[in-house]
Design a protein around this motif. Structure first.
Motif, short mmCIF file in Angstrom:
data_model
loop_
_atom_site.label_atom_id
_atom_site.label_comp_id
_atom_site.label_asym_id
_atom_site.label_seq_id
_atom_site.Cartn_x
_atom_site.Cartn_y
_atom_site.Cartn_z
N THR A 64 0.83 -1.20 0.00
CA THR A 64 0.00 0.00 0.00
C THR A 64 0.87 1.26 0.00
OG1 THR A 64 -1.74 -1.17 1.20
CG2 THR A 64 -1.80 1.23 1.25
N TYR A 67 2.43 1.70 -3.40
CA TYR A 67 1.46 2.17 -4.39
C TYR A 67 1.18 3.66 -4.23
CZ TYR A 67 -3.06 2.90 -6.64
OH TYR A 67 -4.09 3.40 -7.40
N LEU A 68 0.98 4.12 -2.99
CA LEU A 68 0.68 5.54 -2.78
C LEU A 68 1.87 6.41 -3.10
CD1 LEU A 68 -1.42 5.40 0.52
CD2 LEU A 68 -2.23 5.85 -1.80
N ARG A 69 3.09 5.91 -2.82
CA ARG A 69 4.28 6.69 -3.18
C ARG A 69 4.43 6.85 -4.68
NH1 ARG A 69 9.24 4.66 0.81
NH2 ARG A 69 8.65 5.95 2.62
N LEU A 71 2.06 7.39 -6.72
CA LEU A 71 1.08 8.34 -7.23
C LEU A 71 1.57 9.76 -7.03
CD1 LEU A 71 -2.22 6.79 -5.82
CD2 LEU A 71 -1.37 6.65 -8.18
N LEU A 73 1.39 13.56 -5.72
CA LEU A 73 0.87 14.01 -4.43
C LEU A 73 -0.58 14.43 -4.52
CD1 LEU A 73 3.91 16.15 -3.14
CD2 LEU A 73 3.20 13.86 -2.43
N TYR A 75 -2.92 13.25 -6.41
CA TYR A 75 -3.82 12.14 -6.67
C TYR A 75 -4.07 11.25 -5.43
CZ TYR A 75 -3.72 12.88 -11.73
OH TYR A 75 -3.85 13.39 -12.98
N ARG A 76 -3.17 11.33 -4.47
CA ARG A 76 -3.27 10.42 -3.32
C ARG A 76 -4.58 10.59 -2.55
NH1 ARG A 76 2.97 11.09 -1.09
NH2 ARG A 76 3.97 10.24 -2.99
N LEU A 95 -4.47 9.92 4.90
CA LEU A 95 -3.27 10.76 4.92
C LEU A 95 -3.50 11.90 5.91
CD1 LEU A 95 -2.36 10.89 1.12
CD2 LEU A 95 -1.05 9.77 2.95
N GLU A 183 3.33 14.89 5.99
CA GLU A 183 2.40 13.92 5.43
C GLU A 183 2.66 12.54 6.07
OE1 GLU A 183 0.77 12.87 1.03
OE2 GLU A 183 2.92 12.57 1.36
N LEU A 185 1.11 8.62 6.58
CA LEU A 185 0.17 7.60 6.13
C LEU A 185 -0.35 6.83 7.35
CD1 LEU A 185 -1.20 6.06 3.80
CD2 LEU A 185 0.79 4.51 3.81
#
Length: 486
Positions: A64, A67-69, A71, A73, A75-76, A95, A183, A185
């Protein structure tokens, strides 16, 4: 180690009770040890499975994060909102601009193993210097999003299906990882089944039922086995009791049971036949001796009377008197301890009344007093009991002037105590006075057989005669006759 305290424990007297008690203790000990070993292995296996599940969950968290990294910033947040609108995943992800502060649950062995496994996998994947925290939080103390909202304040579709498991209230694993400055997670999740609750369970109910039922069946079968094997022993005890009480027709014991019990039964039957034959021969022998000795003694007395020398006549007469006393004493001993007499109910009250009647005056005074009465007839040998009690009373009157009798009778035993007013017996001689022909200093009356005969008769009834010096002076003789001889 001192095991004397075991003698004070309430231990059953019967063979069946003792076997069942020992079997129960053995079962409890064996089941306790086996259950402890089994439970230890089970918990070790569960801990290994829990750690593997935690590692698998940590790899999913790493996927996870990766995947977020990947994307942009901007779009997260959009992706996370879309995931929540679709019903979410097994994780609740958000976030935040800072790590949320929550009350942490106390750490146990299982929780600590999970925290270390997740932390290790994430640091191996994301880097050892990554800023992250992993902790368990109660669902009531859980906070989500920057506003620190509680779980109940969110729509049920957002987090409830992922973080609650009714009716269980499992702890929530919260992982917070710094993605970039400002930021963080936030990942919250439950452990998969069957490790959701993280509690160390005891023995399962099925295992407890197995222990209880197996113990009951084992006790039942052992009880039946012991009962089956003890029946021949009970028959043997009953025949031995009848034989010890002098029953005329004692049938051979019925042989049965295990091989050891069969051998005991056969040996007892052989012993019974030998004793019966010995008693018969003994009676015939002493009858012959009595008959054979009277004639020569009488003949010798007649010849002594014909002697002219008075001094020699006196010496021969004295020797013949001594010989006759020894013969009569031996014959009386055999006669009074003879066990060939039928067992029948004996009126002890009537028997004692007859024995003491010559010594009791009409108004209640006299050399003998009697207190108490027997509750019922005693099953014994009438003539033998008469000799036994008569000897005790005669001894008390002979050496103690007066005799005071007391009866204590109950379902267990008949007890007669005879107190006299004599000088008593030296403590070191209390057992010696039961020996044949033994007399204390200054006692020259009789053959010295009375107490010995009384004790022999008591033994033939399964009882005992004991002596005790009284503090106020005198001697107490106690005749104990059990009513139930086992």
């Amino acid at each position: 180690m001192d095991f004397k305290f075991l003698s004070k424990l309430p231990v059953p007297r019967s063979l069946l009770g003792r076997m069942l008690l020992l079997t129960l203790l053995a079962i409890l000990l064996a089941q306790t040890l086996s259950s402890a070993i089994w439970l230890s292995q089970l918990r070790t296996t569960q801990l290994v499975g829990l750690v593997n599940s935690a590692r698998s969950m940590a790899h999913s968290m790493n996927a996870t994060v990766t995947y977020l990294r990947s994307l942009p910033l901007a779009y997260r947040p959009l992706v996370l909102d879309q995931m929540r609108s679709m019903g979410g995943t097994r994780f609740v992800v958000s976030l935040n601009d800072k790590p949320l502060v929550m009350d942490v649950l106390p750490t146990t062995q299982r929780k600590q193993a999970v925290l270390e496994a997740v932390d290790q996998v994430l640091r191996q994947s994301l880097g050892a210097d990554v800023d992250l925290s992993v902790k368990f939080v109660s669902p009531q103390d859980l906070r989500i999003f920057n506003a620190g909202l509680k779980l109940d304040e969110l729509p049920r579709s957002w987090a409830h299906f992922a973080l609650t498991l009714e009716p269980v209230d499992p702890p929530v694993l919260v992982t917070q990882i710094q993605m970039a400055p400002g930021e963080w997670l936030y990942i919250a999740s439950l452990l998969p089944q069957p490790y959701t609750s993280l509690e160390e369970e005891g023995l399962p109910a099925l295992q407890l039922w197995f222990i209880v039922l197996s113990s009951l069946f084992l006790l039942m079968f052992i009880g039946l086995l012991v009962h089956w094997q003890s029946r021949p022993l009970k028959r043997l005890a009953r025949v031995a009791r009848d034989m010890s009480l002098g029953e005329d027709e004692v049938q051979p014991v019925e042989v049965g049971g295990g091989s050891e019990v069969v051998e005991v039964g056969r040996a007892f039957n052989t012993m019974r036949a030998r004793i019966s034959r010995y008693l018969t021969e003994r009676g015939q022998l002493f009858s012959a001796i009595s008959h054979d000795l009277r004639t020569p003694i009488t003949r010798l007395r007649l010849r002594v009377e014909l002697l002219d020398d008075e001094q020699l006549q006196y010496k021969f007469g004295r020797d013949l008197d001594e010989l006759e006393m020894l013969v009569k004493g031996a014959l009386q001993c055999v006669k009074d301890t003879d066990i060939h007499e039928n067992i029948e109910p004996v009126d002890v009250n009537g028997l004692l009344d007859c024995l003491i009647e010559p010594y009791v005056l009409p108004h209640g005074n006299g050399r003998v007093t009697l207190h108490g009465r027997a509750a019922s007839a005693y099953p014994g040998k009438p003539l033998a009991l008469r000799r036994c009690m008569g000897n005790l009373i005669d001894n008390a009157l002979k050496y103690g002037t007066n005799a005071h009798l007391r009866i204590d009778d109950n379902k267990q035993a008949f007890v007669l105590t005879v107190d006299d007013e004599g000088p008593g017996v030296p403590q070191q001689r209390l057992e010696q006075v039961f020996e044949p022909h033994f007399r204390l200093a200054g006692q020259q009356q009789g053959y010295g057989l009375g107490l010995g005969i009384a004790r022999s008769i008591a033994h033939s009834h399964g009882g005992e005669v004991s002596l005790q010096n009284l503090r106020a002076g005198g001697l107490r003789v106690t005749l104990y006759l059990p009513r139930n001889v086992d």
